[in-house]
Design an enzyme around this catalytic site. Sequence first.
Site, mmCIF file in Angstrom:
data_model
loop_
_atom_site.group_PDB
_atom_site.id
_atom_site.type_symbol
_atom_site.label_atom_id
_atom_site.label_comp_id
_atom_site.label_asym_id
_atom_site.label_seq_id
_atom_site.Cartn_x
_atom_site.Cartn_y
_atom_site.Cartn_z
ATOM 1 N N GLU A 42 32.154 73.298 45.363
ATOM 2 C CA GLU A 42 31.959 72.997 43.938
ATOM 3 C C GLU A 42 33.130 72.119 43.549
ATOM 4 O OE1 GLU A 42 29.325 73.782 42.511
ATOM 5 O OE2 GLU A 42 28.517 75.428 43.693
ATOM 6 N N CYS B 291 35.824 71.647 34.714
ATOM 7 C CA CYS B 291 35.049 70.746 35.574
ATOM 8 C C CYS B 291 33.757 70.288 34.903
ATOM 9 C CB CYS B 291 34.732 71.436 36.892
ATOM 10 S SG CYS B 291 33.872 73.005 36.672
ATOM 11 N N LYS C 68 41.909 82.786 49.021
ATOM 12 C CA LYS C 68 43.136 81.984 48.870
ATOM 13 C C LYS C 68 43.081 81.326 47.499
ATOM 14 C CE LYS C 68 45.315 78.518 49.076
ATOM 15 N NZ LYS C 68 46.093 78.089 47.880
ATOM 16 N N GLU D 141 37.872 61.481 37.473
ATOM 17 C CA GLU D 141 38.168 62.703 36.718
ATOM 18 C C GLU D 141 39.658 62.774 36.373
ATOM 19 O OE1 GLU D 141 38.137 66.409 38.967
ATOM 20 O OE2 GLU D 141 37.044 67.381 37.354
HETATM 21 P P1 NAD Z 1 42.601 71.341 44.625
HETATM 22 O O1 NAD Z 1 41.526 70.738 45.444
HETATM 23 O O2 NAD Z 1 43.913 70.657 44.563
HETATM 24 O O3 NAD Z 1 42.915 72.823 45.119
HETATM 25 C C1 NAD Z 1 41.923 73.814 45.168
HETATM 26 C C2 NAD Z 1 42.300 74.871 46.171
HETATM 27 O O4 NAD Z 1 42.315 74.292 47.471
HETATM 28 C C3 NAD Z 1 43.683 75.487 45.960
HETATM 29 O O5 NAD Z 1 43.628 76.857 46.233
HETATM 30 C C4 NAD Z 1 44.522 74.784 46.993
HETATM 31 O O6 NAD Z 1 45.650 75.527 47.401
HETATM 32 C C5 NAD Z 1 43.527 74.654 48.128
HETATM 33 N N1 NAD Z 1 43.825 73.600 49.108
HETATM 34 C C6 NAD Z 1 44.456 72.412 48.906
HETATM 35 N N2 NAD Z 1 44.508 71.723 50.080
HETATM 36 C C7 NAD Z 1 43.904 72.470 51.009
HETATM 37 C C8 NAD Z 1 43.636 72.287 52.403
HETATM 38 N N3 NAD Z 1 44.009 71.172 53.066
HETATM 39 N N4 NAD Z 1 42.976 73.258 53.065
HETATM 40 C C9 NAD Z 1 42.579 74.377 52.420
HETATM 41 N N5 NAD Z 1 42.807 74.614 51.108
HETATM 42 C C10 NAD Z 1 43.462 73.671 50.403
HETATM 43 O O7 NAD Z 1 41.971 71.540 43.175
HETATM 44 P P2 NAD Z 1 42.696 72.052 41.860
HETATM 45 O O8 NAD Z 1 43.605 70.970 41.379
HETATM 46 O O9 NAD Z 1 43.234 73.425 42.092
HETATM 47 O O10 NAD Z 1 41.448 72.209 40.871
HETATM 48 C C11 NAD Z 1 40.967 71.189 40.064
HETATM 49 C C12 NAD Z 1 39.691 70.609 40.637
HETATM 50 O O11 NAD Z 1 38.720 71.625 40.812
HETATM 51 C C13 NAD Z 1 39.058 69.595 39.702
HETATM 52 O O12 NAD Z 1 38.558 68.519 40.452
HETATM 53 C C14 NAD Z 1 37.913 70.374 39.086
HETATM 54 O O13 NAD Z 1 36.854 69.598 38.567
HETATM 55 C C15 NAD Z 1 37.479 71.204 40.231
HETATM 56 N N6 NAD Z 1 36.688 72.345 39.791
HETATM 57 C C16 NAD Z 1 35.359 72.368 40.069
HETATM 58 C C17 NAD Z 1 34.568 73.428 39.624
HETATM 59 C C18 NAD Z 1 33.088 73.478 39.913
HETATM 60 O O14 NAD Z 1 32.486 74.521 39.735
HETATM 61 N N7 NAD Z 1 32.473 72.397 40.351
HETATM 62 C C19 NAD Z 1 35.154 74.466 38.899
HETATM 63 C C20 NAD Z 1 36.516 74.399 38.629
HETATM 64 C C21 NAD Z 1 37.272 73.338 39.087
#
Ligand code: NAD
Length: 468
Positions: free
Chosen positions: A236, A269, A161, A365
Amino acid sequence: MDGVGLDIHDELALDWDAGPLADVARGDAATAAAAVDAAVAGFDVWGSYTPAQRAEVMHRMADLIEANNDDIAMVETLDMGFMYESMKNRLVARGAINFRLYADLIVDYEERAWDAKNMANVVQRMPAGPAVVITPWNAPFMLSTWKLAPALAAGNSVIHKPAEWSPLSAALLAELADEAGFPAGSYNLVQGIGEEVGAALVADPKVRRITFTGSPATGRHIGKAAAENLVPFTAELGGKGPLVVFADADLNAAAYRAAWQFDDSGQVCLAGTRILVEESIRDEFLVKFNEHADALVLGDPRDDGTDIGPVVHPDHRANIHGFVERAAAAGDTIVRGGMPAEDSMHYVPTLIEPASNDSEVVQHEVFGPVLTFQTFATEAEAIELANSTAYGLSAMVWTTSQDRAERVGRALRAGLVWVNTFLVRDLTAPFGGCGISGIGREGGDHALDFHSDLKTLMILNGTVTANL
Ligand code: NAD
């Protein structure tokens, strides 16, 4: 665009007002249930492949990514604004490397066999079952392959997803997976909104692994769903990395790297977003930092002359600006930038000197081109400041002293610490975060372990050899 199976009008891509780039399906609970059922059936086949058979398909997948590298890179650039050159040479290319790495690791993944207590003892690694893989919008192609490859190598079927703000390259991945020869149901893609189809996927009791990359807030929701079904879960999550510069550092290299944290509009990130500089070199550092930051060109991410592309979405640009406005209102000093760029989809690279270490912009962040700048007097204070947020994903240290490099490196609370460098790492090393930056570790065999169930088989007076 030709050859990538998507009807995309790239001339529309750089204007948020010009209309959608493409239409993407919006899955619902029924879609999620159908995908899980398909993955259950797909697991029966894919999970029975030998590691060598899986590796063959995965190498074909890597070949196909390489053959389509430039088209995938352009789709990714149009979809979320990262620099095309970087996509082409670095992040999409890494997608192929991820598949090859896990194809190679799985054939070398040793089972263990030994004699003890008059028994042959064997530790067998069993594929766990259908795995849900949920990915974020930044660097979507690379991050998706980084999570999909170990799940598939381990013998699990997957349901991917991707994020709703950058779903396009995942569609390409699914097409390539089909062409590579993953058997029906082993590789599934579900598009849609996280709170809708994502939530339905992680709540399905037939799912046996959940691996997530995204924000800590979403990680908490998914963690609850995983706990409900007692399903192993890795996360992550976000970062707020310190970039610590000691007076003995190569100042120009450190200042260059600090300004480079604006790369990809700060939507990284691992970025070192909290610059911590030894008091005695404060002014000298700022001069060099500003020189490097002034040289950065904001523009079209398809052009070679551009250094920084747009942020992913108007809502995200508004989020970024909200942080900066609240910082200014709370008494933090905006040293440079501090506003959306005029007539474009960028946010101006911003440096903030906070009034205190408790400032929101230091502790949370932003995920945009917004860095903070603080000074320290002693090594102990540098470590204290570096470890002072709830996050713990990455950290950077700049020093020419080997003793200090190891001493400070060991004292930092983060999953990844780079000294005098950034981002480059051996992909077999563990990857993940401490604190609210994550649960569990990916990278190398760590991800294969997560995606497997271990069995200890004991046979009285038996002789069993591993890897039969
Ligand atoms: P997000 O948490 O908003 O969304 C991530 C994913 O989760 C998306 O596919 C979204 O559709 C899905 N999602 C949202 N709500 C959900 C739910 N209730 N149930 C299941 N899935 C759900 O994050 P984002 O805004 O897409 O990404 C940015 C974040 O990701 C930042 O905090 C960044 O630091 C982090 N990030 C971390 C790493 C790492 O390796 N640690 C790498 C890249 C990004």
